[in-house]
Design a protein around this motif. Structure first.
Motif, PDB file in Angstrom:
ATOM      1  N   MET A 141     -56.070  13.900 -79.664  1.00  0.00           N
ATOM      2  CA  MET A 141     -56.491  15.273 -79.763  1.00  0.00           C
ATOM      3  C   MET A 141     -57.779  15.442 -78.963  1.00  0.00           C
ATOM      4  SD  MET A 141     -57.577  17.411 -83.230  1.00  0.00           S
ATOM      5  CE  MET A 141     -55.990  17.302 -83.984  1.00  0.00           C
ATOM      6  N   THR A 142     -57.862  16.515 -78.217  1.00  0.00           N
ATOM      7  CA  THR A 142     -59.045  16.778 -77.410  1.00  0.00           C
ATOM      8  C   THR A 142     -60.108  17.474 -78.253  1.00  0.00           C
ATOM      9  OG1 THR A 142     -58.316  18.958 -76.690  1.00  0.00           O
ATOM     10  CG2 THR A 142     -57.612  17.060 -75.341  1.00  0.00           C
ATOM     11  N   LEU A 143     -61.306  17.577 -77.699  1.00  0.00           N
ATOM     12  CA  LEU A 143     -62.380  18.292 -78.389  1.00  0.00           C
ATOM     13  C   LEU A 143     -61.994  19.743 -78.643  1.00  0.00           C
ATOM     14  CD1 LEU A 143     -65.530  16.930 -76.556  1.00  0.00           C
ATOM     15  CD2 LEU A 143     -65.009  16.686 -78.970  1.00  0.00           C
ATOM     16  N   GLU A 144     -61.385  20.363 -77.652  1.00  0.00           N
ATOM     17  CA  GLU A 144     -60.992  21.761 -77.802  1.00  0.00           C
ATOM     18  C   GLU A 144     -59.971  21.924 -78.924  1.00  0.00           C
ATOM     19  OE1 GLU A 144     -61.256  20.180 -74.865  1.00  0.00           O
ATOM     20  OE2 GLU A 144     -62.827  21.297 -73.859  1.00  0.00           O
ATOM     21  N   ASP A 145     -59.024  20.990 -79.047  1.00  0.00           N
ATOM     22  CA  ASP A 145     -58.034  21.030 -80.132  1.00  0.00           C
ATOM     23  C   ASP A 145     -58.709  20.820 -81.483  1.00  0.00           C
ATOM     24  OD1 ASP A 145     -55.968  21.420 -78.308  1.00  0.00           O
ATOM     25  OD2 ASP A 145     -55.528  19.270 -78.172  1.00  0.00           O
ATOM     26  N   ALA A 146     -59.663  19.907 -81.527  1.00  0.00           N
ATOM     27  CA  ALA A 146     -60.377  19.641 -82.781  1.00  0.00           C
ATOM     28  C   ALA A 146     -61.165  20.871 -83.220  1.00  0.00           C
ATOM     29  CB  ALA A 146     -61.298  18.434 -82.621  1.00  0.00           C
ATOM     30  N   LEU A 147     -61.691  21.638 -82.266  1.00  0.00           N
ATOM     31  CA  LEU A 147     -62.416  22.865 -82.599  1.00  0.00           C
ATOM     32  C   LEU A 147     -61.514  23.855 -83.323  1.00  0.00           C
ATOM     33  CD1 LEU A 147     -64.543  23.470 -79.391  1.00  0.00           C
ATOM     34  CD2 LEU A 147     -65.420  23.212 -81.717  1.00  0.00           C
ATOM     35  N   LYS A 148     -60.232  23.824 -83.043  1.00  0.00           N
ATOM     36  CA  LYS A 148     -59.290  24.761 -83.659  1.00  0.00           C
ATOM     37  C   LYS A 148     -58.939  24.384 -85.095  1.00  0.00           C
ATOM     38  CE  LYS A 148     -57.283  25.772 -79.162  1.00  0.00           C
ATOM     39  NZ  LYS A 148     -56.150  25.521 -78.282  1.00  0.00           N
ATOM     40  N   VAL A 149     -59.057  23.111 -85.453  1.00  0.00           N
ATOM     41  CA  VAL A 149     -58.641  22.671 -86.791  1.00  0.00           C
ATOM     42  C   VAL A 149     -59.805  22.266 -87.697  1.00  0.00           C
ATOM     43  CG1 VAL A 149     -56.400  21.907 -85.944  1.00  0.00           C
ATOM     44  CG2 VAL A 149     -58.267  20.262 -86.106  1.00  0.00           C
ATOM     45  N   VAL A 150     -61.020  22.317 -87.181  1.00  0.00           N
ATOM     46  CA  VAL A 150     -62.176  21.870 -87.955  1.00  0.00           C
ATOM     47  C   VAL A 150     -62.330  22.724 -89.214  1.00  0.00           C
ATOM     48  CG1 VAL A 150     -63.895  23.289 -86.753  1.00  0.00           C
ATOM     49  CG2 VAL A 150     -64.569  21.115 -87.765  1.00  0.00           C
ATOM     50  N   GLY A 151     -62.715  22.065 -90.306  1.00  0.00           N
ATOM     51  CA  GLY A 151     -62.885  22.759 -91.573  1.00  0.00           C
ATOM     52  C   GLY A 151     -64.111  22.282 -92.329  1.00  0.00           C
TER      53      GLY A 151
END
Length: 96
Positions: free
Chosen positions: A1-11
């Protein structure tokens, strides 16, 4: 997972896990282990605050994203605002 993808799922759970990791791996205001894990450098002046404690902004944001699933270590460097902005909704705020 890329940083940009992680930004979308961070909680919120990722923020709490990052704080717990820092509490266990770093002493007082010595964040050397955090810098080592995230590959970030000590900040010149940018910090965030969570529940009354100050953390280096970019390194803290990157740690949260690593915990959220970022596994790609060759991503381009994101700005402080990009890595900490989404964390505001979980109680992370800019520190003075």
């Amino acid at each position: 997972m890329t940083l940009e993808d992680a930004l979308k799922v961070v909680g919120a759970s990722h923020v709490i896990a990052a704080v717990d990791w820092i509490d266990n791996q770093c002493t007082a205001e010595d964040f050397c282990n955090l810098y080592r894990r995230t590959g970030r450098k000590p900040p010149r002046h940018r910090y965030v605050e969570y529940e009354g404690r100050r953390y280096p902004a970019k390194a803290f944001g990157y740690l949260v994203l690593q915990i959220a699933g970022n596994t790609v270590q060759t991503d381009s460097d994101l700005t402080v605002n990009m890595v900490t902005g989404p964390l505001k909704k979980f109680g992370v705020k800019a520190a003075r």
